[in-house]
Design an enzyme around this catalytic site. Sequence first.
Site, mmCIF file in Angstrom:
data_model
loop_
_atom_site.group_PDB
_atom_site.id
_atom_site.type_symbol
_atom_site.label_atom_id
_atom_site.label_comp_id
_atom_site.label_asym_id
_atom_site.label_seq_id
_atom_site.Cartn_x
_atom_site.Cartn_y
_atom_site.Cartn_z
ATOM 1 N N LEU A 126 8.085 16.830 16.075
ATOM 2 C CA LEU A 126 6.950 16.463 15.231
ATOM 3 C C LEU A 126 6.775 14.953 15.231
ATOM 4 O O LEU A 126 7.649 14.211 14.777
ATOM 5 C CB LEU A 126 7.163 16.959 13.802
ATOM 6 C CG LEU A 126 6.031 16.648 12.818
ATOM 7 C CD1 LEU A 126 4.811 17.510 13.121
ATOM 8 C CD2 LEU A 126 6.493 16.864 11.378
ATOM 9 N N HIS A 230 15.875 9.562 7.496
ATOM 10 C CA HIS A 230 15.181 8.316 7.782
ATOM 11 C C HIS A 230 13.980 8.205 6.857
ATOM 12 O O HIS A 230 13.347 9.207 6.523
ATOM 13 C CB HIS A 230 14.719 8.324 9.246
ATOM 14 C CG HIS A 230 14.241 7.014 9.754
ATOM 15 N ND1 HIS A 230 12.979 6.522 9.468
ATOM 16 C CD2 HIS A 230 14.837 6.080 10.555
ATOM 17 C CE1 HIS A 230 12.821 5.361 10.061
ATOM 18 N NE2 HIS A 230 13.921 5.064 10.727
#
Length: 343
Positions: A126, A230
């Site tokens: 993605l 992240h």
Amino acid sequence: MMLIRPIEKNDIDALYTMAENAGVGFTSLPADRQLLKDKMAAAEKAFNSDDNNESNQSYLFVLEDTENQAIAGVCGIESALGLDSPWYNYRLGTLVHASPSLKVYGQSKTLSLSNDHTGYSELCTLFLSQDYRHSKNGSLLSKSRFMFMANFPNRFHQRVIAEMRGVSDDEGNSPFWNGLGAHFFSMPFAQADNLSGLGNKSFIAELMPKLPIYIDLLSPSVQAVIGQVHENTLPALKMLENEGFQNLGYVDIFDGGPTIEADVRHIRAINQNKIYPVCIGQPSSTHLQIVSNTGCTSYRCTLANADKLPSGELLIDAKTAKALNLKTGDLIRSVSLSSTSLS
């Protein structure tokens, strides 16, 4: 209009640019033109394959800005992990140490090498270009995969996972790797991550410790990032959690990011979507729906306003119908973009 479709050979330049922009740590989208071509060829084979999951098939979709004829993003699905090459991650566990005679009792958190997700399907690859990170484009890109899975349930496992990118800095330095993996692999994080992305995973089994790793023995900076994502991945994590995904205690062996999973039957966009005959007109609703056709090689998906008619049809406008290659009476799959059901 923003439109999801299967990837095509002409998308190679756009895909390579996105791979370069994704940076270190994006294992499933390496900046290697030949490898990307191989992945595109595998996707073409998958879309043209039989409707079964006896072997792993790799599906790749792109988000196209049809007005500007630009590729804005990419997403993928792996139908069955670990059947062609081993699939690894760490399983978080607990070991108890006790001595009744000394009245000592302790628990230690551990990391153990695991192949538990072998055979599962995976949401992967993605990536949304920076200029398009607005107007629900990320939601469309991610959730469009559920519409495809609903169209072809026999192609996928009942359980599906998604690896979330772990913590790293702008130069690609991973605290988890530097504090753990580097001691066993003797190579930089970027190199190990790249080898894995190239499909060379045998070194993992050859070099990784076979016994549980005691988390308490790792430095505080390493412990702090285990199971963390992240900062750019946080929206994707929240989105999947809202669809029914859970963290059941697995993390990536390279960057320590969480692996979340769900039963396909419990994913909102799958268990709440419905199929309707198409009616073309001008809907009055302002409630966004994810709508798709029911094709495979001809798969198309977008966001649109739609009205459920008393006749049982779904009313969409002519532009949406054209984008999905649908005409009056054809079947369309629809689900609310959010958790609110279509009324």
